[in-house]
Design a protein around this motif. Structure first.
Motif, PDB file in Angstrom:
ATOM      1  N   ARG A  28      99.898 -79.504  74.944  1.00 47.87           N
ATOM      2  CA  ARG A  28     100.138 -78.995  73.506  1.00 47.87           C
ATOM      3  C   ARG A  28      99.967 -77.637  73.475  1.00 47.87           C
ATOM      4  O   ARG A  28     100.594 -76.532  73.048  1.00 47.87           O
ATOM      5  CB  ARG A  28      99.218 -79.679  72.663  1.00 47.87           C
ATOM      6  CG  ARG A  28      99.347 -79.313  71.225  1.00 47.87           C
ATOM      7  CD  ARG A  28     100.855 -79.329  70.693  1.00 47.87           C
ATOM      8  NE  ARG A  28     101.477 -80.586  71.023  1.00 47.87           N
ATOM      9  CZ  ARG A  28     101.583 -81.752  70.279  1.00 47.87           C
ATOM     10  NH1 ARG A  28     100.918 -81.588  69.045  1.00 47.87           N
ATOM     11  NH2 ARG A  28     102.111 -82.519  70.483  1.00 47.87           N
ATOM     12  N   GLU A  29      98.707 -77.047  74.176  1.00 42.31           N
ATOM     13  CA  GLU A  29      98.509 -75.470  74.054  1.00 42.31           C
ATOM     14  C   GLU A  29      99.496 -74.913  75.009  1.00 42.31           C
ATOM     15  O   GLU A  29      99.946 -73.775  74.482  1.00 42.31           O
ATOM     16  CB  GLU A  29      97.003 -75.446  74.984  1.00 42.31           C
ATOM     17  CG  GLU A  29      96.122 -75.922  73.920  1.00 42.31           C
ATOM     18  CD  GLU A  29      94.539 -75.790  74.683  1.00 42.31           C
ATOM     19  OE1 GLU A  29      93.518 -75.874  73.820  1.00 42.31           O
ATOM     20  OE2 GLU A  29      94.631 -75.710  76.029  1.00 42.31           O
ATOM     21  N   LYS A  30     100.079 -75.246  76.189  1.00 45.05           N
ATOM     22  CA  LYS A  30     101.040 -74.829  77.009  1.00 45.05           C
ATOM     23  C   LYS A  30     102.279 -74.627  76.169  1.00 45.05           C
ATOM     24  O   LYS A  30     103.172 -73.781  75.930  1.00 45.05           O
ATOM     25  CB  LYS A  30     101.292 -75.591  78.172  1.00 45.05           C
ATOM     26  CG  LYS A  30     100.137 -75.495  78.841  1.00 45.05           C
ATOM     27  CD  LYS A  30     100.496 -76.245  80.395  1.00 45.05           C
ATOM     28  CE  LYS A  30      99.269 -76.165  81.270  1.00 45.05           C
ATOM     29  NZ  LYS A  30      99.506 -77.127  82.373  1.00 45.05           N
ATOM     30  N   LEU A  65      94.889 -74.637  66.104  1.00 49.85           N
ATOM     31  CA  LEU A  65      95.469 -74.713  67.626  1.00 49.85           C
ATOM     32  C   LEU A  65      94.904 -73.239  68.164  1.00 49.85           C
ATOM     33  O   LEU A  65      94.352 -73.044  69.221  1.00 49.85           O
ATOM     34  CB  LEU A  65      96.462 -75.258  68.039  1.00 49.85           C
ATOM     35  CG  LEU A  65      96.831 -75.071  69.329  1.00 49.85           C
ATOM     36  CD1 LEU A  65      96.322 -76.432  70.154  1.00 49.85           C
ATOM     37  CD2 LEU A  65      98.157 -74.794  69.655  1.00 49.85           C
ATOM     38  N   PHE A  66      95.447 -72.330  67.627  1.00 53.73           N
ATOM     39  CA  PHE A  66      95.642 -70.954  68.107  1.00 53.73           C
ATOM     40  C   PHE A  66      94.165 -70.415  67.790  1.00 53.73           C
ATOM     41  O   PHE A  66      93.422 -69.712  68.635  1.00 53.73           O
ATOM     42  CB  PHE A  66      96.440 -69.942  67.396  1.00 53.73           C
ATOM     43  CG  PHE A  66      97.697 -69.988  67.827  1.00 53.73           C
ATOM     44  CD1 PHE A  66      98.058 -68.975  68.963  1.00 53.73           C
ATOM     45  CD2 PHE A  66      98.875 -70.922  67.575  1.00 53.73           C
ATOM     46  CE1 PHE A  66      99.286 -68.919  69.660  1.00 53.73           C
ATOM     47  CE2 PHE A  66      99.976 -70.930  68.240  1.00 53.73           C
ATOM     48  CZ  PHE A  66     100.365 -69.990  69.153  1.00 53.73           C
ATOM     49  N   PHE A  71      92.328 -68.800  70.812  1.00 55.71           N
ATOM     50  CA  PHE A  71      91.547 -67.657  70.872  1.00 55.71           C
ATOM     51  C   PHE A  71      90.292 -67.708  71.732  1.00 55.71           C
ATOM     52  O   PHE A  71      89.908 -66.771  72.305  1.00 55.71           O
ATOM     53  CB  PHE A  71      91.425 -67.355  69.528  1.00 55.71           C
ATOM     54  CG  PHE A  71      92.652 -66.952  68.693  1.00 55.71           C
ATOM     55  CD1 PHE A  71      93.955 -66.619  69.183  1.00 55.71           C
ATOM     56  CD2 PHE A  71      92.545 -66.569  67.294  1.00 55.71           C
ATOM     57  CE1 PHE A  71      94.912 -66.373  68.477  1.00 55.71           C
ATOM     58  CE2 PHE A  71      93.556 -65.998  66.600  1.00 55.71           C
ATOM     59  CZ  PHE A  71      94.931 -66.003  67.269  1.00 55.71           C
ATOM     60  N   VAL A  72      89.668 -68.981  71.609  1.00 57.18           N
ATOM     61  CA  VAL A  72      88.435 -69.017  72.194  1.00 57.18           C
ATOM     62  C   VAL A  72      88.542 -68.971  73.662  1.00 57.18           C
ATOM     63  O   VAL A  72      87.971 -68.132  74.436  1.00 57.18           O
ATOM     64  CB  VAL A  72      87.757 -70.380  71.868  1.00 57.18           C
ATOM     65  CG1 VAL A  72      86.507 -70.777  72.718  1.00 57.18           C
ATOM     66  CG2 VAL A  72      87.330 -70.536  70.139  1.00 57.18           C
ATOM     67  N   LYS A  73      89.698 -69.793  74.322  1.00 55.12           N
ATOM     68  CA  LYS A  73      89.762 -69.754  75.818  1.00 55.12           C
ATOM     69  C   LYS A  73      90.064 -68.353  76.288  1.00 55.12           C
ATOM     70  O   LYS A  73      89.616 -68.136  77.163  1.00 55.12           O
ATOM     71  CB  LYS A  73      90.976 -70.839  75.899  1.00 55.12           C
ATOM     72  CG  LYS A  73      90.332 -72.463  76.023  1.00 55.12           C
ATOM     73  CD  LYS A  73      91.470 -73.226  76.272  1.00 55.12           C
ATOM     74  CE  LYS A  73      90.904 -74.609  76.302  1.00 55.12           C
ATOM     75  NZ  LYS A  73      91.995 -75.504  76.742  1.00 55.12           N
ATOM     76  N   PHE A  74      91.179 -67.803  75.707  1.00 53.23           N
ATOM     77  CA  PHE A  74      91.247 -66.438  76.184  1.00 53.23           C
ATOM     78  C   PHE A  74      90.746 -65.158  75.716  1.00 53.23           C
ATOM     79  O   PHE A  74      90.738 -64.225  75.790  1.00 53.23           O
ATOM     80  CB  PHE A  74      92.884 -66.138  75.613  1.00 53.23           C
ATOM     81  CG  PHE A  74      93.674 -66.936  76.619  1.00 53.23           C
ATOM     82  CD1 PHE A  74      94.340 -66.538  77.625  1.00 53.23           C
ATOM     83  CD2 PHE A  74      94.123 -68.234  75.998  1.00 53.23           C
ATOM     84  CE1 PHE A  74      95.140 -67.428  78.401  1.00 53.23           C
ATOM     85  CE2 PHE A  74      95.022 -68.928  76.716  1.00 53.23           C
ATOM     86  CZ  PHE A  74      95.547 -68.668  77.889  1.00 53.23           C
ATOM     87  N   LEU A  82      96.237 -62.192  71.946  1.00 51.38           N
ATOM     88  CA  LEU A  82      96.750 -62.917  72.693  1.00 51.38           C
ATOM     89  C   LEU A  82      97.967 -62.713  73.440  1.00 51.38           C
ATOM     90  O   LEU A  82      98.193 -63.039  74.568  1.00 51.38           O
ATOM     91  CB  LEU A  82      96.538 -64.322  72.063  1.00 51.38           C
ATOM     92  CG  LEU A  82      97.222 -65.596  72.615  1.00 51.38           C
ATOM     93  CD1 LEU A  82      96.259 -65.945  73.954  1.00 51.38           C
ATOM     94  CD2 LEU A  82      97.503 -66.823  71.718  1.00 51.38           C
ATOM     95  N   PHE A  83      98.969 -62.077  72.671  1.00 51.24           N
ATOM     96  CA  PHE A  83     100.172 -61.786  73.193  1.00 51.24           C
ATOM     97  C   PHE A  83      99.970 -60.856  74.397  1.00 51.24           C
ATOM     98  O   PHE A  83     100.555 -61.046  75.514  1.00 51.24           O
ATOM     99  CB  PHE A  83     101.317 -61.202  72.305  1.00 51.24           C
ATOM    100  CG  PHE A  83     102.664 -60.822  72.850  1.00 51.24           C
ATOM    101  CD1 PHE A  83     103.492 -61.931  72.832  1.00 51.24           C
ATOM    102  CD2 PHE A  83     102.725 -59.828  73.093  1.00 51.24           C
ATOM    103  CE1 PHE A  83     104.687 -61.696  73.209  1.00 51.24           C
ATOM    104  CE2 PHE A  83     104.068 -59.468  73.616  1.00 51.24           C
ATOM    105  CZ  PHE A  83     105.285 -60.487  73.628  1.00 51.24           C
TER     106      PHE A  83
END
Length: 87
Positions: A28-30, A65-66, A71-74, A82-83
């Motif tokens: 889903r994230e992808k 989700l974002f 946002f946490v993962k990146f 993020l972009f």
């Protein structure tokens, strides 16, 4: 996939040293990232994923989700950051 397309087209002159596999993204994230990089809004991402999955997905679900996952993962605080990190 989107990142590979961008790289192969040479659209952006960026440092592509980021290894996205280290983030252990869910399907889903992808999907959301692909649609996000394609320029879709949360509302449009929700609509598209709803049509693909046959389940109702709201704009607020995509916003969560974002905010809560991507946002946490990146390690970023907004979509612009993020972009920038993704390309």
């Amino acid at each position: 996939m989107q990142l590979q397309i961008i790289r192969s087209l040479g659209v952006f002159d960026c440092d592509y040293s980021i290894d996205i596999s280290k983030y252990k993204l869910t399907t889903r994230e992808k999907e959301a990232i692909f649609l996000f990089l394609s320029g879709l809004s949360s509302k449009d991402i929700a609509f598209t994923l709803s049509k693909i999955t046959g389940r109702d997905i709201s704009k607020s679900t995509i916003d969560s989700l974002f905010r809560d996952q991507l946002f946490v993962k990146f390690e970023v605080y907004n979509r612009d950051a993020l972009f920038a990190k993704l390309i």
